[in-house]
Structures are given as C-alpha cells and as structure tokens.
Design a protein around this motif. Structure first.
Motif, PDB file in Angstrom:
ATOM      1  N   LEU A  27       0.821  -1.215   0.000  1.00 53.87           N
ATOM      2  CA  LEU A  27       0.000   0.000   0.000  1.00 53.87           C
ATOM      3  C   LEU A  27       0.851   1.259   0.000  1.00 53.87           C
ATOM      4  CD1 LEU A  27      -3.099  -0.692   2.286  1.00 53.87           C
ATOM      5  CD2 LEU A  27      -3.034  -0.309  -0.183  1.00 53.87           C
ATOM      6  N   ARG A  28       1.884   1.271   0.819  1.00 50.48           N
ATOM      7  CA  ARG A  28       2.729   2.475   0.881  1.00 50.48           C
ATOM      8  C   ARG A  28       3.447   2.696  -0.443  1.00 50.48           C
ATOM      9  NH1 ARG A  28       3.415   5.074   5.530  1.00 50.48           N
ATOM     10  NH2 ARG A  28       2.696   4.091   7.461  1.00 50.48           N
ATOM     11  N   GLU A  29       3.900   1.578  -1.061  1.00 48.60           N
ATOM     12  CA  GLU A  29       4.580   1.711  -2.349  1.00 48.60           C
ATOM     13  C   GLU A  29       3.621   2.224  -3.427  1.00 48.60           C
ATOM     14  OE1 GLU A  29       6.223  -2.043  -3.363  1.00 48.60           O
ATOM     15  OE2 GLU A  29       7.348  -2.278  -1.488  1.00 48.60           O
ATOM     16  N   ARG A  30       2.339   1.956  -3.232  1.00 52.36           N
ATOM     17  CA  ARG A  30       1.364   2.340  -4.246  1.00 52.36           C
ATOM     18  C   ARG A  30       0.758   3.733  -3.975  1.00 52.36           C
ATOM     19  NH1 ARG A  30      -2.545  -2.740  -5.223  1.00 52.36           N
ATOM     20  NH2 ARG A  30      -3.140  -1.445  -7.009  1.00 52.36           N
ATOM     21  N   GLY A  31       1.351   4.464  -3.037  1.00 51.73           N
ATOM     22  CA  GLY A  31       0.850   5.808  -2.739  1.00 51.73           C
ATOM     23  C   GLY A  31       0.751   6.697  -3.963  1.00 51.73           C
ATOM     24  N   PRO A  32       1.829   6.817  -4.756  1.00 49.37           N
ATOM     25  CA  PRO A  32       1.734   7.661  -5.957  1.00 49.37           C
ATOM     26  C   PRO A  32       0.675   7.157  -6.946  1.00 49.37           C
ATOM     27  CG  PRO A  32       4.026   7.232  -5.400  1.00 49.37           C
ATOM     28  CD  PRO A  32       3.215   6.378  -4.511  1.00 49.37           C
ATOM     29  N   GLU A  33       0.576   5.841  -7.071  1.00 45.76           N
ATOM     30  CA  GLU A  33      -0.424   5.278  -7.986  1.00 45.76           C
ATOM     31  C   GLU A  33      -1.840   5.670  -7.547  1.00 45.76           C
ATOM     32  OE1 GLU A  33      -2.250   0.839  -9.038  1.00 45.76           O
ATOM     33  OE2 GLU A  33      -0.211   0.998  -8.214  1.00 45.76           O
ATOM     34  N   ILE A  34      -2.101   5.553  -6.224  1.00 42.20           N
ATOM     35  CA  ILE A  34      -3.426   5.914  -5.711  1.00 42.20           C
ATOM     36  C   ILE A  34      -3.673   7.416  -5.875  1.00 42.20           C
ATOM     37  CG2 ILE A  34      -4.844   6.026  -3.621  1.00 42.20           C
ATOM     38  CD1 ILE A  34      -3.489   3.432  -2.717  1.00 42.20           C
ATOM     39  N   ALA A  35      -2.616   8.218  -5.650  1.00 47.36           N
ATOM     40  CA  ALA A  35      -2.757   9.671  -5.797  1.00 47.36           C
ATOM     41  C   ALA A  35      -3.122  10.046  -7.220  1.00 47.36           C
ATOM     42  CB  ALA A  35      -1.453  10.349  -5.377  1.00 47.36           C
ATOM     43  N   VAL A  36      -2.488   9.378  -8.208  1.00 47.64           N
ATOM     44  CA  VAL A  36      -2.800   9.680  -9.615  1.00 47.64           C
ATOM     45  C   VAL A  36      -4.243   9.311  -9.934  1.00 47.64           C
ATOM     46  CG1 VAL A  36      -2.282   9.018 -12.003  1.00 47.64           C
ATOM     47  CG2 VAL A  36      -0.415   9.480 -10.389  1.00 47.64           C
ATOM     48  N   ALA A  77      -6.464  11.858  -8.601  1.00 49.00           N
ATOM     49  CA  ALA A  77      -6.366  13.106  -9.348  1.00 49.00           C
ATOM     50  C   ALA A  77      -7.206  13.077 -10.623  1.00 49.00           C
ATOM     51  CB  ALA A  77      -4.906  13.391  -9.692  1.00 49.00           C
ATOM     52  N   ILE A  78      -7.338  11.889 -11.220  1.00 51.43           N
ATOM     53  CA  ILE A  78      -8.108  11.804 -12.460  1.00 51.43           C
ATOM     54  C   ILE A  78      -9.573  11.466 -12.189  1.00 51.43           C
ATOM     55  CG2 ILE A  78      -6.092  11.170 -13.823  1.00 51.43           C
ATOM     56  CD1 ILE A  78      -6.954   8.280 -13.695  1.00 51.43           C
ATOM     57  N   GLY A  79      -9.967  11.481 -10.898  1.00 49.57           N
ATOM     58  CA  GLY A  79     -11.378  11.350 -10.565  1.00 49.57           C
ATOM     59  C   GLY A  79     -11.822  10.037  -9.984  1.00 49.57           C
ATOM     60  N   ALA A  80     -10.863   9.131  -9.684  1.00 52.19           N
ATOM     61  CA  ALA A  80     -11.255   7.849  -9.098  1.00 52.19           C
ATOM     62  C   ALA A  80     -11.709   8.053  -7.663  1.00 52.19           C
ATOM     63  CB  ALA A  80     -10.081   6.876  -9.145  1.00 52.19           C
ATOM     64  N   TYR A 113      -8.963   2.184   1.003  1.00 53.23           N
ATOM     65  CA  TYR A 113     -10.090   3.120   0.960  1.00 53.23           C
ATOM     66  C   TYR A 113      -9.803   4.338   1.837  1.00 53.23           C
ATOM     67  CZ  TYR A 113     -14.896   4.816   1.547  1.00 53.23           C
ATOM     68  OH  TYR A 113     -16.031   5.580   1.588  1.00 53.23           O
ATOM     69  N   ARG A 114      -9.322   4.098   3.053  1.00 57.20           N
ATOM     70  CA  ARG A 114      -9.008   5.210   3.966  1.00 57.20           C
ATOM     71  C   ARG A 114      -7.848   6.042   3.429  1.00 57.20           C
ATOM     72  NH1 ARG A 114      -9.276   2.026   9.816  1.00 57.20           N
ATOM     73  NH2 ARG A 114     -11.575   1.863   9.922  1.00 57.20           N
ATOM     74  N   TYR A 115      -6.849   5.350   2.872  1.00 54.49           N
ATOM     75  CA  TYR A 115      -5.702   6.068   2.321  1.00 54.49           C
ATOM     76  C   TYR A 115      -6.152   6.970   1.173  1.00 54.49           C
ATOM     77  CZ  TYR A 115      -0.991   6.855   0.566  1.00 54.49           C
ATOM     78  OH  TYR A 115       0.193   7.438   0.156  1.00 54.49           O
ATOM     79  N   ALA A 116      -7.080   6.472   0.355  1.00 58.98           N
ATOM     80  CA  ALA A 116      -7.562   7.251  -0.765  1.00 58.98           C
ATOM     81  C   ALA A 116      -8.346   8.474  -0.285  1.00 58.98           C
ATOM     82  CB  ALA A 116      -8.443   6.400  -1.666  1.00 58.98           C
ATOM     83  N   LEU A 117      -9.072   8.337   0.824  1.00 57.06           N
ATOM     84  CA  LEU A 117      -9.797   9.467   1.375  1.00 57.06           C
ATOM     85  C   LEU A 117      -8.850  10.565   1.840  1.00 57.06           C
ATOM     86  CD1 LEU A 117     -12.699   7.840   3.457  1.00 57.06           C
ATOM     87  CD2 LEU A 117     -12.909   9.223   1.390  1.00 57.06           C
ATOM     88  N   ARG A 118      -7.728  10.158   2.435  1.00 57.55           N
ATOM     89  CA  ARG A 118      -6.790  11.151   2.970  1.00 57.55           C
ATOM     90  C   ARG A 118      -5.915  11.748   1.866  1.00 57.55           C
ATOM     91  NH1 ARG A 118      -5.799   6.894   6.704  1.00 57.55           N
ATOM     92  NH2 ARG A 118      -3.752   6.615   5.719  1.00 57.55           N
ATOM     93  N   GLU A 119      -5.769  11.035   0.783  1.00 58.90           N
ATOM     94  CA  GLU A 119      -4.826  11.479  -0.251  1.00 58.90           C
ATOM     95  C   GLU A 119      -5.363  12.719  -0.966  1.00 58.90           C
ATOM     96  OE1 GLU A 119      -1.451  11.716  -2.162  1.00 58.90           O
ATOM     97  OE2 GLU A 119      -1.888  10.142  -0.701  1.00 58.90           O
ATOM     98  N   GLN A 120      -4.560  13.756  -0.980  1.00 50.85           N
ATOM     99  CA  GLN A 120      -4.919  15.001  -1.699  1.00 50.85           C
ATOM    100  C   GLN A 120      -3.751  15.351  -2.599  1.00 50.85           C
ATOM    101  OE1 GLN A 120      -7.847  16.472  -1.469  1.00 50.85           O
ATOM    102  NE2 GLN A 120      -8.582  15.115   0.156  1.00 50.85           N
TER     103      GLN A 120
END
Length: 431
Positions: free
Chosen positions: A328-337, A340-343, A423-430
């Motif tokens: 999950l931590r390694e995929r932080g940038p992937e989740i952020a992108v 950013a594109i609306g996921a 899911y929680r990580y995605a909520l916090r990711e800005q």
C-alpha cells in the motif's frame, strides 16, 4: 478497462504477486487433492462388493463379520458347519452362494478358499466382474490364483510354486511344505481387498489340512534316522498322491459365505430367517449398510485431513492479504494519480478486491488443471501402489466446485482488510 487496470497493476509487482500466486495454487491443489482422494476412496470403499445381497457368518458384530469376510481383517469368532451352509444355499429364495474359508496366509497375505462361483458371481465397483490378467481360474486341487498386489509385491509369475502357512502372521513356523500350490492365474487390479488375496479351492484348503486335527501337523519323534527317513519318504509319496487326485469331498466347515437372492424383495425376509436359524448361531448382514457404518467410524480421519488442507489454504490467503497491505505504501503515488483523475475511494477499494480475486481465480484454474492432469497420469500408479482406482468420470465433482467457490469467497473476505486500508488512504490522499 477496470480488469485491464488491475492486470497492469499486478504486473508492475510481478515478483511478489507470482510468489503469492504459486503459494495459493499449491494450497488449492492440496485442498482439491484431499477432496478428490476422499471422494475416490469413499467410492472405492462403498464399491468393494457389489450385487451381493447378504453376507453370512457365525454370530458376531456386523462390522467384524464385514471386516474378515470382505476386507480380510480380523478373525471369525466361529465357523459355519457345511450342513448349515447347504441348508441355506438350497433355499428357493437363494439364487447363488459363494463359500469362503479363511485362516491361512502367505508372507502376510491372506489365503481364501472358495469355489468357481466366486469368479462367476463376485462383483465390485458397480457390477464389475473379476477379470484374469494372466492365466486361468483354479481347476485342480493345488492351483492358486493371485491378486494383483500379491503377484506384484512378491514377484510371482505363472507356474511358480507357493507354500502356504497355517495362521495369519507374516511369519509362521507351521507351513504346508508338503503341499505347494502352483500359480495358474493372476487377477487384474480391482482396487479392493481382492488384490491382496491368494485364492484357492475349498478342496485345496481341505487337502493341506489333512492330518492337522488340532491346527498343527501331527508328528512323531522317531528314535532312529532310518525311521525318520522312511517317514519323510512316505510323506512325500502321500503328497504326490494328493497332487494327482482332485479332492471333491466337502469341508466340514467354512468361515462365511455370500448370498445372491432371486428377488431383492426377499432380502429382509431371508436375513431374519438366517438370524433366527435354529441349527446354529448365525448372522446375516447387508454389506452396503454395514460398509456405510464402517465409513462413518473413519469420519474423524477424513475430517482431520480436510481441516489440515483448509488451514494450509488459510495461511496462503493470509499471505495474500499481507502482500497487499505491504504494497500500500509503495502504491501511494499510484493511488494519488487515480484520485487526481477522478477515481473515488470506493474505486480504489474495488481495485484491490479485483486484484485479489484475479490471483485466486488463476490459482484455482491452475490447481484444477494440475490435479486433472496429475490424476490421469498417476492413475495406474495409484492403483498399483495404493489400490485406489480412479473413476473414469471427471476428477472434479460438486464438492470440488463448492471448495473453489469457498476459496473465492474467503479471498474476498480476507482482502477486506487491505481494501479498507486502501479506501481510507484514498480518502486522505490530496494531490
């Protein structure tokens, strides 16, 4: 698009994903293998005898009678007189009978005395008849027919001479050395106790026990070597006469016998008639019912194997969850992108669930394929080494399909933990 994204994501972490994939494949293979062997063993167990309406022996427990008459395990509490056997065999409701005489052995394998009716009427595995792989059925007094496992383990061929031993031990000091038998036939593998049995005629059993009134050979202790030599010569001559003569006399007693009735409707009536027979204490059992009772007694072992396989699978699925959490931590940038594109966070949660399902589904397919191919290639070896005859139908059954469904359900449940974290990580990711 969604599946394509999940596959690309898995490929970007192919090292850890492949390890998890193989671990789950092995676990599912073990689980399916246990289920398949359990199913095939139960099928073989239930089909040990087929088409036999009753088994009759001296009064004892149902399971004990089944064990010594069918599975060649244990001992009879008593014999049945030949007169009682004939009285029941001549009943109008009886179509045929197979008399059995047990009590001798050869190098740890049971010897069974019987008649030609055994090869004509005995059935196993859903009405399969016994088939000779080599040679013929016994015709003379000292002919012997071997089960496939006996011939294979001891390396016997047609024409070999075999000396039987009195009693059931693997080693015996009471051998019928004056009356060797000649191998005239070897049966095909059946996956039943027939493979572990040596078959002779009732006349052969009577012949080798002539002069054994107390269960051991009568012997005297001569005072001179000359008398001993004369006695040995006389014994050899008597043995030769036995070989030349086919004994037609009936035995005094047999161990048990199998019964085929003219009508299935007469089964319970005949069973009561035998159980209340006034001549001597007899017991008649329905082999199918008693085999089911015996299998239920073995349920503990069956459930233990299933539990072990399930625990192995659980460990692999926990490894899958741990792998997803660790990345999950390694995929932080992937989740952020993706954010950013609306996921949505729910999209990220679903992505992890789909990835886990893809891994488990691929593992299930590969495990089922390996099991099918492995079972087909090892069918002859399993029959030869373990007397386990695989059914000709599909390897996977309804039980296997249920297991695969449970594996996928367990995958979804266990992946909830890393999915919720994503899911929680995605909520916090800005971004």
């Amino acid at each position: 698009m969604f599946i394509h994204l999940a596959l690309r994501s898995l490929w970007s972490r192919k090292g850890s994903v492949l390890l998890t994939f193989f671990a789950i494949t092995v676990s599912v293979f073990v689980l399916l293998g246990v289920e398949t062997i359990r199913h095939q063993a139960k099928s073989s167990f239930n089909n040990t005898v087929s088409g036999i309406d009753l088994i009759v022996g001296a009064r004892t427990g149902d399971v004990n009678l089944l064990l010594y008459s069918v599975f060649r395990l244990g001992n009879a509490t008593n014999n049945i007189s030949w007169q009682s056997y004939q009285a029941i065999a001549n009943d109008p409701k009886v179509a045929w009978t197979i008399p059995l005489s047990l009590g001798d052995s050869h190098k740890g394998y049971r010897v069974m005395g019987t008649t030609d009716e055994y090869f004509q009427h005995f059935r196993y595995g859903g009405d399969r008849a016994l088939v000779l792989a080599q040679g013929k059925a016994f015709r003379d007094t000292f002919d012997i027919v071997l089960g496939s496992a006996v011939a294979r383990a001891l390396g016997y061929q047609l024409g070999d001479k075999i000396v039987l031993a009195h009693g059931l031990g693997s080693t015996s000091f009471s051998k019928h050395e004056d009356s060797p038998f000649e191998v005239v036939g070897i049966l095909q593998t059946t996956g039943t106790p027939v493979d572990q049995t040596l078959h002779v005629s009732l006349a052969g059993i009577e012949a080798i026990h002539a002069g054994w009134p107390s269960g051991s050979p009568t012997s005297s202790y001569p005072s001179t070597d000359q008398h001993s030599s004369h006695q040995h010569t006389h014994s050899q001559a008597a043995s030769a006469d036995q070989h030349e003569t086919h004994h037609e006399e009936n035995p005094d007693a047999i161990t048990a016998f199998m019964v085929g009735l003219t009508s299935k409707l007469a089964t319970f009536q005949m069973q009561r008639q035998i159980n209340t027979y006034s001549g001597e204490a007899l017991l008649a059992i329905l082999p199918g019912v008693t085999i089911s009772q015996l299998w239920q007694m073995m349920a503990v072992m069956e459930h233990t194997l299933q539990l072990i396989a399930a625990l192995v699978l659980l460990a692999s699925l926990l490894g899958l969850a741990a792998m997803l959490l660790a990345t999950l931590r390694e995929r932080g940038p992937e989740i952020a992108v993706m954010r950013a594109i609306g996921a949505s966070p729910l999209f990220v949660f679903a992505l992890l669930e789909v990835e886990a399902i893809i891994i488990s589904l691929a593992s299930c397919v590969l495990a089922a394929l390996l099991l099918t191919v492995g079972a087909s290639l090892s069918a002859d070896w399993l029959a030869a080494q373990f007397s386990l005859v695989m059914d000709s139908g599909p390897i996977l059954n309804s039980g296997s399909a249920l297991i695969l469904g449970l594996v996928l359900a367990a995958t979804i449940i266990i992946t909830l933990v890393p999915g919720i974290q994503a899911y929680r990580y995605a909520l916090r990711e800005q971004l």
